[in-house]
Design a protein around this motif. Sequence first.
Motif, PDB file in Angstrom:
ATOM      1  N   ALA A 172       0.826  -1.203   0.000  1.00 46.47           N
ATOM      2  CA  ALA A 172       0.000   0.000   0.000  1.00 46.47           C
ATOM      3  C   ALA A 172       0.863   1.258   0.000  1.00 46.47           C
ATOM      4  N   LEU A 173       1.891   1.276   0.837  1.00 45.80           N
ATOM      5  CA  LEU A 173       2.781   2.438   0.883  1.00 45.80           C
ATOM      6  C   LEU A 173       3.557   2.594  -0.418  1.00 45.80           C
ATOM      7  N   TYR A 174       3.893   1.466  -1.059  1.00 45.24           N
ATOM      8  CA  TYR A 174       4.572   1.542  -2.355  1.00 45.24           C
ATOM      9  C   TYR A 174       3.674   2.224  -3.389  1.00 45.24           C
ATOM     10  N   LEU A 175       2.380   1.900  -3.381  1.00 47.62           N
ATOM     11  CA  LEU A 175       1.446   2.553  -4.297  1.00 47.62           C
ATOM     12  C   LEU A 175       1.321   4.042  -3.978  1.00 47.62           C
ATOM     13  N   LEU A 176       1.370   4.398  -2.681  1.00 48.45           N
ATOM     14  CA  LEU A 176       1.363   5.817  -2.307  1.00 48.45           C
ATOM     15  C   LEU A 176       2.637   6.507  -2.801  1.00 48.45           C
ATOM     16  N   ALA A 177       3.759   5.798  -2.747  1.00 52.11           N
ATOM     17  CA  ALA A 177       5.027   6.373  -3.222  1.00 52.11           C
ATOM     18  C   ALA A 177       4.965   6.664  -4.718  1.00 52.11           C
ATOM     19  N   LEU A 178       4.372   5.754  -5.486  1.00 52.21           N
ATOM     20  CA  LEU A 178       4.213   5.997  -6.922  1.00 52.21           C
ATOM     21  C   LEU A 178       3.353   7.230  -7.160  1.00 52.21           C
ATOM     22  N   ARG A 179       2.278   7.354  -6.382  1.00 58.27           N
ATOM     23  CA  ARG A 179       1.384   8.502  -6.544  1.00 58.27           C
ATOM     24  C   ARG A 179       2.099   9.791  -6.134  1.00 58.27           C
ATOM     25  N   ALA A 180       2.972   9.715  -5.127  1.00 56.31           N
ATOM     26  CA  ALA A 180       3.720  10.892  -4.692  1.00 56.31           C
ATOM     27  C   ALA A 180       4.638  11.394  -5.792  1.00 56.31           C
ATOM     28  N   ASN A 181       5.010  10.504  -6.720  1.00 57.51           N
ATOM     29  CA  ASN A 181       5.822  10.887  -7.866  1.00 57.51           C
ATOM     30  C   ASN A 181       4.949  11.176  -9.090  1.00 57.51           C
ATOM     31  N   CYS A 182       3.657  11.409  -8.845  1.00 58.53           N
ATOM     32  CA  CYS A 182       2.684  11.707  -9.905  1.00 58.53           C
ATOM     33  C   CYS A 182       2.539  10.561 -10.904  1.00 58.53           C
ATOM     34  N   GLU A 183       2.764   9.341 -10.457  1.00 61.87           N
ATOM     35  CA  GLU A 183       2.574   8.172 -11.314  1.00 61.87           C
ATOM     36  C   GLU A 183       1.243   7.505 -10.972  1.00 61.87           C
ATOM     37  N   SER A 184       0.568   7.022 -11.980  1.00 59.45           N
ATOM     38  CA  SER A 184      -0.657   6.252 -11.786  1.00 59.45           C
ATOM     39  C   SER A 184      -0.364   4.792 -12.095  1.00 59.45           C
ATOM     40  N   VAL A 185      -0.985   3.887 -11.361  1.00 56.36           N
ATOM     41  CA  VAL A 185      -0.791   2.468 -11.656  1.00 56.36           C
ATOM     42  C   VAL A 185      -1.638   2.120 -12.873  1.00 56.36           C
ATOM     43  N   LYS A 186      -0.979   1.730 -13.925  1.00 59.14           N
ATOM     44  CA  LYS A 186      -1.685   1.402 -15.159  1.00 59.14           C
ATOM     45  C   LYS A 186      -0.885   0.358 -15.918  1.00 59.14           C
ATOM     46  N   GLY A 187      -1.497  -0.174 -16.940  1.00 58.71           N
ATOM     47  CA  GLY A 187      -0.836  -1.212 -17.718  1.00 58.71           C
ATOM     48  C   GLY A 187      -0.863  -2.546 -17.001  1.00 58.71           C
ATOM     49  N   ARG A 188      -0.200  -3.517 -17.585  1.00 58.12           N
ATOM     50  CA  ARG A 188      -0.221  -4.879 -17.045  1.00 58.12           C
ATOM     51  C   ARG A 188       0.384  -4.946 -15.645  1.00 58.12           C
ATOM     52  N   LYS A 189       1.535  -4.304 -15.431  1.00 58.33           N
ATOM     53  CA  LYS A 189       2.182  -4.355 -14.124  1.00 58.33           C
ATOM     54  C   LYS A 189       1.347  -3.633 -13.070  1.00 58.33           C
ATOM     55  N   GLY A 190       0.824  -2.475 -13.428  1.00 63.05           N
ATOM     56  CA  GLY A 190       0.009  -1.733 -12.481  1.00 63.05           C
ATOM     57  C   GLY A 190      -1.244  -2.485 -12.092  1.00 63.05           C
ATOM     58  N   ASP A 191      -1.890  -3.110 -13.074  1.00 61.49           N
ATOM     59  CA  ASP A 191      -3.098  -3.890 -12.787  1.00 61.49           C
ATOM     60  C   ASP A 191      -2.798  -5.049 -11.846  1.00 61.49           C
ATOM     61  N   ARG A 192      -1.637  -5.654 -12.013  1.00 62.85           N
ATOM     62  CA  ARG A 192      -1.283  -6.786 -11.150  1.00 62.85           C
ATOM     63  C   ARG A 192      -1.007  -6.327  -9.719  1.00 62.85           C
ATOM     64  N   LEU A 193      -0.399  -5.155  -9.564  1.00 66.47           N
ATOM     65  CA  LEU A 193      -0.165  -4.616  -8.218  1.00 66.47           C
ATOM     66  C   LEU A 193      -1.486  -4.305  -7.526  1.00 66.47           C
ATOM     67  N   VAL A 194      -2.411  -3.684  -8.275  1.00 64.95           N
ATOM     68  CA  VAL A 194      -3.729  -3.379  -7.722  1.00 64.95           C
ATOM     69  C   VAL A 194      -4.461  -4.660  -7.342  1.00 64.95           C
ATOM     70  N   SER A 195      -4.398  -5.662  -8.224  1.00 61.89           N
ATOM     71  CA  SER A 195      -5.064  -6.937  -7.945  1.00 61.89           C
ATOM     72  C   SER A 195      -4.475  -7.611  -6.713  1.00 61.89           C
ATOM     73  N   GLN A 196      -3.150  -7.505  -6.543  1.00 57.28           N
ATOM     74  CA  GLN A 196      -2.503  -8.105  -5.374  1.00 57.28           C
ATOM     75  C   GLN A 196      -2.982  -7.441  -4.089  1.00 57.28           C
ATOM     76  N   LEU A 197      -3.084  -6.117  -4.100  1.00 57.59           N
ATOM     77  CA  LEU A 197      -3.541  -5.405  -2.908  1.00 57.59           C
ATOM     78  C   LEU A 197      -5.002  -5.734  -2.616  1.00 57.59           C
ATOM     79  N   LYS A 198      -5.810  -5.849  -3.651  1.00 60.71           N
ATOM     80  CA  LYS A 198      -7.207  -6.224  -3.448  1.00 60.71           C
ATOM     81  C   LYS A 198      -7.324  -7.645  -2.893  1.00 60.71           C
ATOM     82  N   ARG A 199      -6.433  -8.539  -3.333  1.00 52.78           N
ATOM     83  CA  ARG A 199      -6.431  -9.909  -2.779  1.00 52.78           C
ATOM     84  C   ARG A 199      -6.061  -9.901  -1.305  1.00 52.78           C
ATOM     85  N   PHE A 200      -5.062  -9.082  -0.950  1.00 56.89           N
ATOM     86  CA  PHE A 200      -4.692  -8.941   0.462  1.00 56.89           C
ATOM     87  C   PHE A 200      -5.909  -8.530   1.286  1.00 56.89           C
TER      88      PHE A 200
END
Length: 435
Positions: A106-134
């Motif tokens: 979760a904090l890693y996703l906040l760090a990406l957002r702090a750098n003005c990055e959005s989670v997108k694409g295949r890798k981003g979707d997998r990170l989001v899915s992993q957090l939702k599974r948690f």
Amino acid sequence: MGHLGAFLFLLGALGALAEICDISEVDSQLVEKLGQRLLPWMDQLSLEHLNPSIYVGLRLSSLQAGTKEDLYLYSLKLHYQQCLLGSASSDDNRDCQVTPSMGQLALYLLALRANCESVKGRKGDRLVSQLKRFLEDEKNTIGHSHHGHPHTSYYQYGLGILALCVHQKRVHDHVVGKLLYAVEHDHLHDHLHRNHLSVDMAAMAGLAFTCLERFNFNPDQRHRIAMAIGTVRDKILNAQTLEGHFGNVYSTPLALQLLMVSPIPGEEMGTACLKARAALSASLQDGAIQNALTISQLLPVLNRKTYMDLISPDCLAPRVMLGQATEILSQAQVPAVIRVTLKVLSLLPPYERSIFVFAGSSLEDVLKMAQELGGFTYETQATLSGPYLTSVMGKVVGEREFWQLLREPNTPLLQGIADYRPKDGETIELRLVSW
């Protein structure tokens, strides 16, 4: 007065009635010294020591670490994405002995957002899915009847919801409902005191709900969410100590983040925040705040920012470059040696020994010295708050056990082993506690 004039007058009156928590200016030199304490942590680039909260805190602060900051984000991406997205048999995954926890992801996703990055694409979707599974796993652990407890904590549960929300990823009503129920039925307690509010948990839950409310992601629960925000805000205000801290010095920064985005009518908020500011200023002057996680949550507050600013981060805002802290010591100045008595009475045979270390040593230094002298062993696990005792004298903590740190006669320590610095003549007991 016309309709427009009456409307503007009403807005002004409501603005005057709604107090917000405003931490006015704190000595810039004290803030810089606080930021400098993060620099040694940023030199530790192994997965075990990486802490995304440090990056988030700096990006939301008035300070920057230049290329060191860029390297830290690169290391976060390298290690976290390898460990979270690499297959178990992949060579890229060979250094990942422990998968990052829900809170770390979760904090890693906040760090990406702090750098003005959005989670997108295949890798981003997998990170989001992993957090939702948690979160789904934790929801199932709590159970339909709410009699269970998260494997981690409601703090990490709220943090997970917040991280998804700032990236504008929806969370199922059933997942949000577990956190709402925990607030509504006073389940946000720390494991030291079953009936004692965990201010950190309450603040994180409140921030998660505030984000959900702003996006109206869960319209069927909108009323419950609004009520829960008010509940945790009031509980935090009631938890203010005589000194001014909310809970204690370590939970105050996150509490202030919530209060800064949760205005209430009347003067109660303003008075409480003035007291908190005075308490924080005193703690900064005393050098009491050393923990990296606490510093990373406080720096945004001192810059009048909160995690809510990650919804639309300003990555072009000017920030002052941090310089390395310099301390001039006389060559003739020799550190004093102090005696600390270490006890373990929860096991047979009991352990008790006087340990001699340099003044200013941490409790972890005391444990290391005791282990070097023989007759004492311990093991730790890296966490976002620092090393966590997992084993003492061969006794590994069970699922609902922990090694509590106490200063005689019977005072629980608020700091961890890396942050607490014993004084000469103190006795520290490591006590096995079930909860």
